[in-house]
Design an enzyme around this catalytic site. Sequence first.
Site, mmCIF file in Angstrom:
data_model
loop_
_atom_site.group_PDB
_atom_site.id
_atom_site.type_symbol
_atom_site.label_atom_id
_atom_site.label_comp_id
_atom_site.label_asym_id
_atom_site.label_seq_id
_atom_site.Cartn_x
_atom_site.Cartn_y
_atom_site.Cartn_z
ATOM 1 N N HIS A 69 0.495 4.326 4.363
ATOM 2 C CA HIS A 69 -0.123 5.066 3.255
ATOM 3 C C HIS A 69 0.395 6.502 3.206
ATOM 4 O O HIS A 69 0.769 7.008 2.146
ATOM 5 C CB HIS A 69 -1.646 5.076 3.420
ATOM 6 C CG HIS A 69 -2.270 3.718 3.380
ATOM 7 N ND1 HIS A 69 -3.603 3.511 3.648
ATOM 8 C CD2 HIS A 69 -1.746 2.497 3.099
ATOM 9 C CE1 HIS A 69 -3.873 2.221 3.539
ATOM 10 N NE2 HIS A 69 -2.762 1.590 3.206
ATOM 11 N N SER A 111 0.815 -1.218 0.000
ATOM 12 C CA SER A 111 0.000 0.000 0.000
ATOM 13 C C SER A 111 0.844 1.261 0.000
ATOM 14 O O SER A 111 0.499 2.257 -0.651
ATOM 15 C CB SER A 111 -0.939 0.002 1.208
ATOM 16 O OG SER A 111 -1.766 -1.135 1.202
#
Length: 390
Positions: free
Chosen positions: A253, A201
């Site tokens: 993230h 991610s």
Amino acid sequence: MGKESASAAAREDEAKLQPWRGDGGDAHQHEIDPPHPVAAPPTARAKPPQRQRDERWRPWLVPTIFVANVAMFVITMYVNDCRKNNSIRSCVLPSLGRFSFEPLKQNPLLGPSAKTLQKMGGLVVDKVVHGHQGWRLISCIWLHGGVIHLLANMLCLLLIGIRLEQEFGFVRIGPLYVIAGVGGSLLSALFVQASVSVGASGALFGLLGAMLSELITNWTIYANKFAALISLILIVSINLGLGILPHIDNFAHIGGFITGFLLGFVLLIRPQYGYRSQKYNPLGYNGPAKNKHMIYQYVLWVASAILLIVGLTVSLILLFRGFNGNDHCSWCHYLSCVPTSKWSCKQGTESCQVFESGNQWNITCQDSGRSRIFINATQSMDDLCYQLCS
């Protein structure tokens, strides 16, 4: 009469030859144009050997990354072997044999155990800091917590990564993907220190960040730029917003996005609209020429490069000195998970009381009060505690 005719014929022949000799003779209807004009029309200019905007790279790196992630998940599930190692609850889809999934209470993403992820190279801060296993900052971006996790990330990889590789080539996108993934791992390690962290991610958010900075730095060459900018900001905001749910490492993230955003200014810069290299201009052309890049592009390039180098260096130093970001920021944990009445944001800090008698373990989870007796258990005490408290 004959002399006059001969003289006239001689003058006519001489006039026809004058344009070829370049002797400055008067032009008339029989002149022959010079074969090489001083400045060729635009359509006659030689095409430069550089790639044109309507040409695209053939993507191969992103599909290779896709295959590598899927292969690593298959290998991880093979090593996990749920039916052999799990003695508490039956595995999900036991018909898959050693590829069956851990119980949903332990892993709701349909995947392996935390112990297996740690064994395969998941990000464990204690092992990075005290075990000197810095390679986990890279290895963790090739692992996934489950089928759902893998499918979501690989779908984003194909949608975003292939487009970027077509535009900029594997030489730029490859380093961008890996460095953004490391940036995500670093920020995650500074704030999430009680659980195993895995997933691509951070690298994928780095690609999103690079798309945004690429649009900004190459602003002059795009049409409908404001619509594209709003769309990108909306997509990034929604995805970062979903990161406040439990079981999602939003620090990875955020770290990946910031790293990719800065890298985009450095790696994805394009020449401004209308630029043409001087070496492809016709001989003798003295027309106006545009600079390859605008001043603001150079400013963004230098500033981003400095911030990127300083940020990664400082993060590495803090990590290996045992820095815990939560000790210095009381509210930062809300960036990764916001507790509600529907879910908890505890990061796997399970604690159990154990009474051992021969080959029996009586384990009690101190958080929930649940207790269970294990006879001839094949798993470690930490794994049994984690499963009991999950």
